[in-house]
Design a protein around this motif. Structure first.
Motif, mmCIF file in Angstrom:
data_model
loop_
_atom_site.group_PDB
_atom_site.id
_atom_site.type_symbol
_atom_site.label_atom_id
_atom_site.label_comp_id
_atom_site.label_asym_id
_atom_site.label_seq_id
_atom_site.Cartn_x
_atom_site.Cartn_y
_atom_site.Cartn_z
ATOM 1 N N PHE A 1 8.382 23.589 -30.824
ATOM 2 C CA PHE A 1 9.098 24.421 -29.862
ATOM 3 C C PHE A 1 10.490 23.886 -29.583
ATOM 4 C CE2 PHE A 1 10.466 25.428 -25.546
ATOM 5 C CZ PHE A 1 10.419 26.813 -25.585
ATOM 6 N N GLY A 2 10.588 22.597 -29.290
ATOM 7 C CA GLY A 2 11.878 22.033 -28.927
ATOM 8 C C GLY A 2 11.818 20.523 -28.881
ATOM 9 N N ILE A 3 12.945 19.909 -28.480
ATOM 10 C CA ILE A 3 13.041 18.458 -28.470
ATOM 11 C C ILE A 3 13.560 17.956 -27.130
ATOM 12 C CG2 ILE A 3 13.455 18.376 -30.940
ATOM 13 C CD1 ILE A 3 16.386 17.816 -30.346
ATOM 14 N N THR A 4 13.229 16.703 -26.844
ATOM 15 C CA THR A 4 13.745 16.026 -25.665
ATOM 16 C C THR A 4 13.907 14.549 -26.014
ATOM 17 O OG1 THR A 4 13.430 15.674 -23.271
ATOM 18 C CG2 THR A 4 11.441 15.686 -24.652
ATOM 19 N N ILE A 5 14.145 13.718 -25.009
ATOM 20 C CA ILE A 5 14.416 12.294 -25.205
ATOM 21 C C ILE A 5 13.287 11.484 -24.587
ATOM 22 C CG2 ILE A 5 16.083 10.435 -24.822
ATOM 23 C CD1 ILE A 5 18.182 12.630 -24.269
ATOM 24 N N GLY A 6 12.946 10.354 -25.215
ATOM 25 C CA GLY A 6 11.900 9.490 -24.670
ATOM 26 C C GLY A 6 12.256 8.019 -24.756
ATOM 27 N N ASN A 7 11.814 7.255 -23.765
ATOM 28 C CA ASN A 7 11.896 5.795 -23.786
ATOM 29 C C ASN A 7 10.465 5.271 -23.796
ATOM 30 O OD1 ASN A 7 12.359 3.063 -23.487
ATOM 31 N ND2 ASN A 7 13.639 3.240 -21.656
ATOM 32 N N ASP A 8 10.043 4.773 -24.950
ATOM 33 C CA ASP A 8 8.687 4.256 -25.111
ATOM 34 C C ASP A 8 8.639 2.810 -24.605
ATOM 35 O OD1 ASP A 8 6.203 3.367 -25.956
ATOM 36 O OD2 ASP A 8 6.768 3.274 -28.073
ATOM 37 N N GLY A 9 8.421 2.640 -23.316
ATOM 38 C CA GLY A 9 8.330 1.303 -22.740
ATOM 39 C C GLY A 9 7.151 0.528 -23.333
ATOM 40 N N SER A 10 7.393 -0.734 -23.697
ATOM 41 C CA SER A 10 6.381 -1.513 -24.419
ATOM 42 C C SER A 10 6.324 -2.939 -23.893
ATOM 43 C CB SER A 10 6.713 -1.546 -25.918
ATOM 44 O OG SER A 10 6.854 -0.245 -26.443
ATOM 45 N N GLU A 11 5.125 -3.393 -23.564
ATOM 46 C CA GLU A 11 4.936 -4.791 -23.147
ATOM 47 C C GLU A 11 4.548 -5.585 -24.391
ATOM 48 O OE1 GLU A 11 3.686 -7.660 -22.618
ATOM 49 O OE2 GLU A 11 4.655 -8.231 -20.755
ATOM 50 N N ARG A 12 5.513 -6.326 -24.943
ATOM 51 C CA ARG A 12 5.324 -6.950 -26.251
ATOM 52 C C ARG A 12 4.236 -8.025 -26.258
ATOM 53 N NH1 ARG A 12 7.231 -2.930 -29.003
ATOM 54 N NH2 ARG A 12 9.486 -2.871 -29.320
ATOM 55 N N ASP A 13 4.087 -8.796 -25.188
ATOM 56 C CA ASP A 13 3.042 -9.819 -25.170
ATOM 57 C C ASP A 13 1.664 -9.167 -25.229
ATOM 58 O OD1 ASP A 13 5.010 -11.730 -25.010
ATOM 59 O OD2 ASP A 13 4.811 -12.048 -22.840
ATOM 60 N N TRP A 14 1.483 -8.075 -24.505
ATOM 61 C CA TRP A 14 0.212 -7.353 -24.550
ATOM 62 C C TRP A 14 0.008 -6.719 -25.925
ATOM 63 C CZ3 TRP A 14 0.551 -4.148 -19.351
ATOM 64 C CH2 TRP A 14 0.581 -5.050 -18.276
#
Length: 276
Positions: free
Chosen positions: A154-167
């Protein structure tokens, strides 16, 4: 007549026409009620339902500046793509990402909006940003051919995939590291009519550029992802698929901001705060 010049002119005209036909949508809160709206010249025209469900204008309007923007998505499923740019690597990860998509899911409860804070849990120490593009599925998709897959976006948007690297390094699955509450910011707008296979993406950590790529660099593009995912899962209207991030990511401290721009879509900016 110069054929190359003619072809270039036709392509330019098509791009102009595509931009003219692009539509922009938001989800917003007004007086405690969350609604969908179509955004035109800074004015939000309330819709009766989500645009991918055929929502129509109700006649109610408000200025965008008077609306509290929410994530412009309302999915039942959120699919993410790991290592979908060749220059993004994770220490200790040996699997060849070019053989098949690095597919995983996160709870939709992890999604927050453009005016919300990313929240680092009390015991978390290594929270990273990830600039990504996100597509929204427009209709039910099951066993979709690659040739037809674009019809389901349908369409696009923006995302910030927050990630806890130690986990992410210590847990058997990435569920907690990638899908904890308030980890995944999305917004500000949902846009149709753009060529999502060729858009610039940029991330800035406290105003300094830290990530950048073009969506043409995805190993598995969104058309392929719809085709691939629909072989194993049934996609419903509103479900979202994330592009995966590019290059190196970095740790954020409470008080830091991360801003992501996607060409033709806008800017998503969120601050990281520490859980009390």
């Amino acid at each position: 007549m110069n054929i190359k010049t003619t072809v270039a002119g036709v392509i330019a005209a098509l791009l102009i026409n595509n931009a003219a036909f692009a539509e922009r949508y938001v989800r917003y809160e007004e007086h405690g009620t969350v609604s969908w709206g179509e955004l035109v010249d800074g004015v939000v025209h309330q819709l009766s339902s989500a645009p991918y469900h055929g929502g129509k204008r109700t006649g109610h309007t408000l200025n965008e500046t008077d609306a509290k923007l929410k994530a412009p998505v309302d999915p039942n499923q959120s699919f993410m793509t790991a290592f979908n740019y060749r220059d993004h690597k994770l220490p200790g990860y040996e699997q060849d990402p070019t053989k098949r998509p690095g597919l995983f899911t996160v709870p939709v409860s992890s999604i927050i909006g453009p005016e919300d804070d990313l929240v680092r849990p009390a015991e978390a120490k290594n929270f990273h940003y990830e600039a990504e593009m996100v597509i929204v599925v427009g209709k039910r998709a099951e066993n979709v051919s690659l040739e037809d897959s674009s019809d389901y976006i349908f369409g696009i948007t923006i995302g910030n995939d927050g990630s806890e690297r130690d986990w992410q390094a210590s847990d058997i699955q990435w569920l907690r590291a990638k899908g904890s509450k308030n980890f995944n910011a999305v917004g500000p707008h949902l846009v149709t009519g753009l060529d999502y296979t060729d858009l610039d993406i940029e991330g800035r950590h406290n105003g300094v550029k830290s990530q950048g790529a073009n969506s043409s660099g995805m190993i598995f593009d969104f058309n392929y992802m719809v085709h691939y995912i629909s072989k194993y899962f049934v996609l419903e209207p509103g479900d979202v698929i994330w592009s995966g991030t590019m290059g190196d990511t970095g740790s954020m401290k409470p008080g830091d901001t991360y801003a992501i721009t996607v060409e033709g879509v806008g800017k998503l900016e969120n601050k990281l705060v520490q859980e009390k």
